[in-house]
Motif scaffolding. Structure first.
Motif, PDB file in Angstrom:
ATOM      1  N   PHE A  34       0.854  -1.189   0.000  1.00 28.65           N
ATOM      2  CA  PHE A  34       0.000   0.000   0.000  1.00 28.65           C
ATOM      3  C   PHE A  34       0.892   1.242   0.000  1.00 28.65           C
ATOM      4  CE2 PHE A  34      -2.621  -3.113   2.507  1.00 28.65           C
ATOM      5  CZ  PHE A  34      -3.638  -3.269   1.575  1.00 28.65           C
ATOM      6  N   PRO A  35       1.053   1.891  -1.122  1.00 31.75           N
ATOM      7  CA  PRO A  35       2.001   3.014  -1.163  1.00 31.75           C
ATOM      8  C   PRO A  35       1.643   4.145  -0.206  1.00 31.75           C
ATOM      9  CG  PRO A  35       0.709   2.874  -3.201  1.00 31.75           C
ATOM     10  CD  PRO A  35       0.434   1.632  -2.431  1.00 31.75           C
ATOM     11  N   GLN A  36       0.348   4.307   0.108  1.00 31.47           N
ATOM     12  CA  GLN A  36      -0.045   5.436   0.952  1.00 31.47           C
ATOM     13  C   GLN A  36       0.420   5.278   2.400  1.00 31.47           C
ATOM     14  OE1 GLN A  36      -1.916   2.957  -0.407  1.00 31.47           O
ATOM     15  NE2 GLN A  36      -4.038   3.624  -0.227  1.00 31.47           N
ATOM     16  N   THR A  49      -7.140   6.005  -4.930  1.00 29.02           N
ATOM     17  CA  THR A  49      -7.066   4.834  -4.037  1.00 29.02           C
ATOM     18  C   THR A  49      -5.683   4.669  -3.421  1.00 29.02           C
ATOM     19  OG1 THR A  49      -6.631   3.439  -5.952  1.00 29.02           O
ATOM     20  CG2 THR A  49      -8.909   3.546  -5.166  1.00 29.02           C
ATOM     21  N   GLN A  50      -4.645   5.108  -4.129  1.00 30.43           N
ATOM     22  CA  GLN A  50      -3.299   4.948  -3.574  1.00 30.43           C
ATOM     23  C   GLN A  50      -2.933   6.068  -2.619  1.00 30.43           C
ATOM     24  OE1 GLN A  50      -0.298   4.040  -6.494  1.00 30.43           O
ATOM     25  NE2 GLN A  50      -1.236   2.036  -6.856  1.00 30.43           N
ATOM     26  N   ARG A  51      -3.892   6.980  -2.350  1.00 28.54           N
ATOM     27  CA  ARG A  51      -3.629   8.060  -1.389  1.00 28.54           C
ATOM     28  C   ARG A  51      -4.677   8.090  -0.279  1.00 28.54           C
ATOM     29  NH1 ARG A  51      -3.201  13.482  -3.773  1.00 28.54           N
ATOM     30  NH2 ARG A  51      -3.910  12.934  -5.864  1.00 28.54           N
ATOM     31  N   GLU A 105      -7.440  -2.742  -2.608  1.00 19.86           N
ATOM     32  CA  GLU A 105      -6.270  -1.907  -2.896  1.00 19.86           C
ATOM     33  C   GLU A 105      -6.098  -0.779  -1.879  1.00 19.86           C
ATOM     34  OE1 GLU A 105      -9.182  -1.722  -4.356  1.00 19.86           O
ATOM     35  OE2 GLU A 105      -9.495   0.137  -5.503  1.00 19.86           O
TER      36      GLU A 105
END
Lengths: 318, 318
Positions: B3-5, B178-180, B200
């Protein structure tokens, strides 16, 4: 002479104005465009701020005559160390990359404003930067309480003093803001010079009794102020003799009798700098026209609690 | 799953994150675009906020399930009187002209935030309004702690619950965020539904011990929360069993031993809602990853005073 801007600084039935001090120093870094934007976004559309001139003649918005170590960081991000250089000994190019976004919390001055946000990359604005913003269509209701700082090293240099006034007046005129600006100072002789050079702008007379100490971390105004204790007449009378439009006393000095006398004389009264709830409430009780504050939201809320509002918009919504 | 966030919510050596609670509720009206803008302008780029769904399926940003009389004014400028209607019984068209810019200072809730600015014309944002802002180029570093409020009247209505999650996920996906975004709730079953519909996005588990009273003027989360006292294992272990990425305890509940256990489990810890200096300092001492606060400037300043910063930008400037 009719000064249209005075209406914006005049209180009334259930109406006391709020003036953001250096923007909103309690919340955002003082005398920055970021702080002015915050204040305006709060619906506080009267801005107080300070102007000093650089060596190369650029009026910039900053309070003290010298770059203050507890406020100003260099390009490496370090607060300035050692002797504080005077703005009047520096060119705009020396200032434009300094960062004034964050207080040094270890300093006495920094400790006074524990809620002030800490920004990276906030710059010293030029007077023209603020004037350009205020000239935009969305800001036509904004008015400026423009304090000219009087350099204690140049009190007798009439040419230098006239030059500062001329530079400031030129900027305000260039953006067409003379009808939305008050010229404001502790130095009453400088205000006389403002009147001479720019009779279309009203003047606002700052006072503080001499037994009040300077606020920590700030230049004291005493060297440039007239001696108000020897005149034998009231301060509102003295301001009226100067053909002043507004009197701006320190909030601890002002009395109900003085406010009443100012009313008789047709003088507006704005008090500085009022931050604590008890003091705000006392100033509301005195029925001043305007309150200068580092915490505009807090003053809005105290006004509402006492049945007051601070703007025409709020009057309409009442 | 990566999960990059999560990096944006992870502390480190000399680094503790600041998350703006409902924007910056202590300074600006909560859950408004004006409040989010202020928070972001302070360099606090992590936003916590609350989402509830209207009858016609629009996710809106507001905390309580019912329109709160001390916060919401009608078009005539009066705070709502009488029974508070539920947002889920109203359409977006019923909400879009209400004013949420100012607290009623006579209310217990209003008295909790005496410095909050008073705005005219601040609207309840839709989730899409915030997502559209954050999708702009200047806001690519902004991350969202998106709290889904669990309607206590619909705890057993699995269709309604799945619909709320679906509507929220659709908005976040539509703007490519979604990645933030972290999905955040007191209702752990709802977070399981989030995981199912949107694997995700990582999940964040709010907790508050049941003997803590609800904050004045706010819905209590207890009806939707699991019973954490009966499990016989630590809360961080329970969050890990749920495959949670972040644990968000009430600041009065959390202990050093729990933070240490969370570390062992690879769990991030963000504490809510920390406003007083002594409490902020205690949380810094615990070494949490992030502090959720109504006063982001105050937390920035306490962090600096203790040798911490809150962002990559601040790390570089250190």
């Amino acid at each position: 002479m009719h000064f249209p801007q005075l209406a914006a600084f005049t209180g009334g039935d259930g109406l006391i104005r709020v003036i953001g001090h250096r923007g909103a120093r309690g919340i955002m870094p003082e005398n920055t465009m970021e702080g002015f934007a915050f204040t305006l976004n709060c619906g506080v559309r009267l801005l107080e701020f300070d102007v000093v001139m650089t060596r190369d003649g650029v009026p910039v918005i900053t309070h003290n005559h010298s770059l203050t170590g507890s406020i100003v960081r260099d390009q490496a991000g370090n607060w300035l160390q050692g002797e504080e250089p005077k703005v009047s000994d520096l060119d705009w190019a020396d200032l434009e990359n300094l960062d004034v976004g964050g207080l040094d919390g270890r300093s006495d001055y920094g400790r006074r404003f524990p809620d002030q946000a800490f920004l990276y990359g906030a710059r010293i604005p030029r007077l023209s930067d603020l004037c350009e913003l205020i000239a935009q269509p969305d800001y036509q209701d904004v008015h400026l309480m423009l304090e000219i700082k009087s350099d204690p090293d140049k009190l007798k240099n009439t040419t230098a003093r006239a030059d500062v006034v001329a530079a400031v007046v030129a900027e305000v005129r260039a953006l067409g803001l003379t009808q939305r600006t008050l010229m404001h100072s502790f130095d009453w002789t400088l205000l006389a010079e403002c009147k001479k050079q720019a009779p279309e702008m009203p003047t606002s007379y700052l006072t503080q009794l001499p037994d009040n100490a300077a606020d920590i971390g700030e230049d004291h105004a005493a060297p440039a102020s007239p001696d108000l204790t020897k005149a034998g007449v009231s301060v509102p009378d003295l301001v009226t003799r100067e053909a002043g439009a507004l009197w701006c006393p320190y909030y601890l000095d002002v009395t109900a009798a003085q406010v009443a006398r100012a009313r008789e004389l047709g003088l507006r009264v704005a008090v500085w700098t009022v931050n604590e709830v008890a003091d705000i409430d006392r100033m509301i009780g005195l029925g001043v026209d305007a309150i200068v504050t580092d915490y505009p939201g807090r003053v809005q809320r105290r006004l509402l609690a006492q049945g007051f509002v601070w703007s025409e918009q709020a009057v309409l919504a009442r």
